[in-house]
Design an enzyme around this catalytic site. Structure first.
Site, mmCIF file in Angstrom:
data_model
loop_
_atom_site.group_PDB
_atom_site.id
_atom_site.type_symbol
_atom_site.label_atom_id
_atom_site.label_comp_id
_atom_site.label_asym_id
_atom_site.label_seq_id
_atom_site.Cartn_x
_atom_site.Cartn_y
_atom_site.Cartn_z
ATOM 1 N N LYS A 108 0.866 -1.193 0.000
ATOM 2 C CA LYS A 108 0.000 0.000 0.000
ATOM 3 C C LYS A 108 0.891 1.226 0.000
ATOM 4 O O LYS A 108 2.030 1.184 0.486
ATOM 5 C CB LYS A 108 -0.878 -0.020 1.253
ATOM 6 C CG LYS A 108 -2.112 0.838 1.198
ATOM 7 C CD LYS A 108 -3.125 0.370 0.166
ATOM 8 C CE LYS A 108 -4.496 0.146 0.598
ATOM 9 N NZ LYS A 108 -5.417 -0.453 -0.305
ATOM 10 N N GLY A 220 -21.655 5.418 2.412
ATOM 11 C CA GLY A 220 -20.826 5.786 1.269
ATOM 12 C C GLY A 220 -21.669 5.900 0.016
ATOM 13 O O GLY A 220 -22.799 5.371 -0.055
ATOM 14 N N GLY A 222 -19.549 6.356 -3.035
ATOM 15 C CA GLY A 222 -18.443 6.449 -3.972
ATOM 16 C C GLY A 222 -18.411 5.261 -4.918
ATOM 17 O O GLY A 222 -19.451 4.654 -5.208
ATOM 18 N N ASN A 223 -17.238 4.912 -5.390
ATOM 19 C CA ASN A 223 -17.102 3.846 -6.382
ATOM 20 C C ASN A 223 -17.709 2.540 -5.884
ATOM 21 O O ASN A 223 -18.546 1.938 -6.566
ATOM 22 C CB ASN A 223 -15.622 3.657 -6.737
ATOM 23 C CG ASN A 223 -15.387 2.438 -7.585
ATOM 24 O OD1 ASN A 223 -14.999 1.391 -7.083
ATOM 25 N ND2 ASN A 223 -15.669 2.542 -8.877
HETATM 26 P P1 NAD Z 1 -14.572 6.790 -2.892
HETATM 27 O O1 NAD Z 1 -13.556 7.835 -2.577
HETATM 28 O O2 NAD Z 1 -15.021 6.587 -4.289
HETATM 29 O O3 NAD Z 1 -15.895 7.016 -2.022
HETATM 30 C C1 NAD Z 1 -15.868 7.188 -0.648
HETATM 31 C C2 NAD Z 1 -17.281 7.544 -0.211
HETATM 32 O O4 NAD Z 1 -17.304 7.652 1.205
HETATM 33 C C3 NAD Z 1 -17.769 8.878 -0.764
HETATM 34 O O5 NAD Z 1 -19.107 8.765 -1.157
HETATM 35 C C4 NAD Z 1 -17.644 9.800 0.433
HETATM 36 O O6 NAD Z 1 -18.539 10.896 0.376
HETATM 37 C C5 NAD Z 1 -18.010 8.826 1.543
HETATM 38 N N1 NAD Z 1 -17.653 9.289 2.871
HETATM 39 C C6 NAD Z 1 -16.503 9.858 3.280
HETATM 40 N N2 NAD Z 1 -16.588 10.180 4.586
HETATM 41 C C7 NAD Z 1 -17.821 9.800 4.989
HETATM 42 C C8 NAD Z 1 -18.519 9.855 6.212
HETATM 43 N N3 NAD Z 1 -17.964 10.382 7.295
HETATM 44 N N4 NAD Z 1 -19.772 9.339 6.275
HETATM 45 C C9 NAD Z 1 -20.358 8.819 5.184
HETATM 46 N N5 NAD Z 1 -19.752 8.749 3.988
HETATM 47 C C10 NAD Z 1 -18.504 9.224 3.902
HETATM 48 O O7 NAD Z 1 -13.973 5.456 -2.269
HETATM 49 P P2 NAD Z 1 -14.282 3.970 -2.699
HETATM 50 O O8 NAD Z 1 -13.318 3.598 -3.771
HETATM 51 O O9 NAD Z 1 -15.725 3.779 -2.923
HETATM 52 O O10 NAD Z 1 -13.822 3.182 -1.394
HETATM 53 C C11 NAD Z 1 -14.656 3.064 -0.274
HETATM 54 C C12 NAD Z 1 -14.006 2.109 0.729
HETATM 55 O O11 NAD Z 1 -13.775 0.851 0.107
HETATM 56 C C13 NAD Z 1 -12.643 2.545 1.264
HETATM 57 O O12 NAD Z 1 -12.522 2.041 2.590
HETATM 58 C C14 NAD Z 1 -11.664 1.820 0.372
HETATM 59 O O13 NAD Z 1 -10.416 1.636 0.988
HETATM 60 C C15 NAD Z 1 -12.402 0.507 0.211
HETATM 61 N N6 NAD Z 1 -12.015 -0.252 -0.997
HETATM 62 C C16 NAD Z 1 -12.181 0.282 -2.233
HETATM 63 C C17 NAD Z 1 -11.842 -0.474 -3.338
HETATM 64 C C18 NAD Z 1 -12.055 0.041 -4.739
HETATM 65 O O14 NAD Z 1 -11.837 -0.724 -5.688
HETATM 66 N N7 NAD Z 1 -12.510 1.270 -4.931
HETATM 67 C C19 NAD Z 1 -11.298 -1.767 -3.193
HETATM 68 C C20 NAD Z 1 -11.163 -2.269 -1.908
HETATM 69 C C21 NAD Z 1 -11.524 -1.512 -0.813
#
Ligand code: NAD
Length: 435
Positions: A108, A220, A222-223
């Protein structure tokens, strides 16, 4: 704030490893070797900002394990990044790749910065500067970065380009999560959210719950959360709440809709910005109700899915879960549950899908991306998603079967499978004696 909320991911992941080392039958030397990273790099990256001043950013790369293959894991841009955050997530990547049985290790990276304050030009310089500093220790056969919190496919292309420039050669497999058409894989955007829902679908089957009767509430937007919502709805389930951080108001909100949030509304232009924040006016126009940050956690749904933050569910809010209704707790985020909250969830007998299994879809398609880069031949999206589905289902069932057979908590079952695979590689290579 309680101490529990402040626990860093390294402590959480290391404690989980320690508590399962016994069950895995690890020798003392193997245990000692695996509880810390093989290599940690700290770099200082000077960047000339748009205003002509130079700012120096601190970055990290941690390679927890390369025993089963090159270290693999994202690069995060965050103002509150710490080496312990990166250490914990690197260790988790090792178990994640092992539990889905792909030939990669765990790593990481992180840079301490506020991505919202950086222009595109400054971000490009930061990405290229990071590569220049870590170049000697990374590469397609050694350590392969990917997008993570606040980094995206464009950032990965700058990273790839800088690596190619220094290497004076083409190495698209050095980094994954690249844009499609420039070495990226179709299906990567969907991979983590869809992968989490493939696991949820298998868990529902085991509990004899019809998907059409299932409801979901997600932290959340996000993605991960947005594609989880899309897949869950596609299978006939209803997503009644999602949440996000609102940078303007500097607070988080839950948006709920009892009839189910329509994926077309969520994916409509203007609903979400690139950071996963929901536009308040759009939400209002769809009839979504704005509620408090933690309201998502209290919903009487079949499935709860934290898909945003580490330590989101902790000792102080875990009892807000509706334990009479919630059947499955699917950890799509990394370390969303502190040990105190985990203890409660375990006692209440909710079906847990542990983080490093639940969100392994992303790294699985990253692995497919490397395979396609090496072949220089690209699969259609259907083929990528079919391959992903098979890997996720097999991994879920391995964990669920072991949990049932040995009466293990699913997190412990996932650890036993993953740690044993890594220990086998470490010992077979002769790095550490098995007894
Ligand atoms: P992202 O940045 O696309 O989205 C994050 C989301 O969390 C956003 O909607 C943001 O507004 C929200 N958020 C932030 N603070 C918040 C709060 N206090 N309360 C509610 N919502 C809040 O990130 P992502 O890629 O969707 O990743 C989300 C999680 O999944 C992270 O923990 C990341 O490490 C994990 N993850 C992601 C992937 C991936 O492929 N994207 C893979 C494995 C793990």
């Amino acid at each position: 704030m309680s101490k529990d909320k402040e626990m860093n991911p390294f402590k959480i992941v290391q404690e989980q490893f320690d508590s399962n080392a016994e069950k895995c039958g690890l020798s003392q030397p193997t245990r000692e070797f695996l509880r810390e990273a093989e290599r940690e790099i700290r770099v200082r990256i000077p960047v000339e900002m748009d205003n002509g001043n130079t700012r120096t950013f601190t970055g990290f790369r941690v390679q927890h394990s390369t025993a089963r293959g090159p270290a693999k894991g994202g690069l995060r841009f965050a103002a509150d990044e710490t080496i312990d955050m990166v250490r914990g997530l690197a260790m988790m990547m090792t178990w994640k790749c092992a539990v889905v049985n792909i030939p990669l290790g765990g790593g990481k990276g992180g840079v301490i910065c506020n991505p919202r304050e950086l222009s595109d030009r400054e971000t490009e310089k930061l990405c290229r500067g990071w590569v220049r500093k870590v170049y000697d220790f990374v590469g397609p056969e050694m350590d392969v970065p990917a997008p993570d919190v606040a980094t995206n496919p464009q950032d990965m292309l700058w990273i790839m380009d800088e690596y190619d420039t220094i290497a004076r050669s083409r190495k698209p497999g050095f980094v994954t999560g690249k844009a499609v058409g420039v070495g990226g894989s179709l299906g990567r955007m969907e991979a983590t959210g869809f992968g989490a829902i493939y696991c949820v679908r298998e868990a529902l089957k085991r509990m004899n719950i019809n998907f059409k009767d299932a409801t979901l509430s997600i932290q959340g937007a996000g993605n991960v959360a947005s594609y989880a919502l899309r897949k869950f709805s596609e299978y006939g389930g209803k997503v009644v709440a999602i949440s996000c951080w609102d940078a303007n108001d500097k607070k988080a909100y839950t948006y709920s809709c009892e009839d189910g949030i329509n994926p077309e509304d969520l994916f409509a232009p203007g609903t979400l910005d690139k950071f996963g924040t929901i536009d308040q006016k759009k939400a209002e126009s769809f009839g979504w109700k704005q509620e408090d940050a933690d309201a998502w956690l209290t919903k009487p749904v079949t499935v709860l899915m934290p898909a945003a933050l580490g330590s989101a569910v902790h000792g102080d809010n875990v009892n807000e879960i509706d334990f009479n209704n919630v059947k499955i707790y699917a950890e799509a985020a990394n370390t969303p549950t502190t040990p105190a909250a985990d203890k409660v969830i375990k006692e209440k007998n909710i079906y847990l899908i542990p983080d490093f299994l639940c969100n392994a879809g992303g790294v699985t398609v990253s692995y497919f991306e490397q395979v396609q880069n090496n072949m220089n031949y690209y699969w259609p999206k259907d083929e990528v998603l079919q391959k992903l589905e098979k890997i996720m289902i097999d991994a879920f069932n391995d964990v669920a079967d072991l949990a049932e057979k040995e009466n293990f908590y699913p997190r412990d079952a996932a650890y036993v499978i993953a740690v044993k695979r890594v220990a086998h590689a470490v010992e077979s290579r002769g790095w550490v004696k098995s007894s």
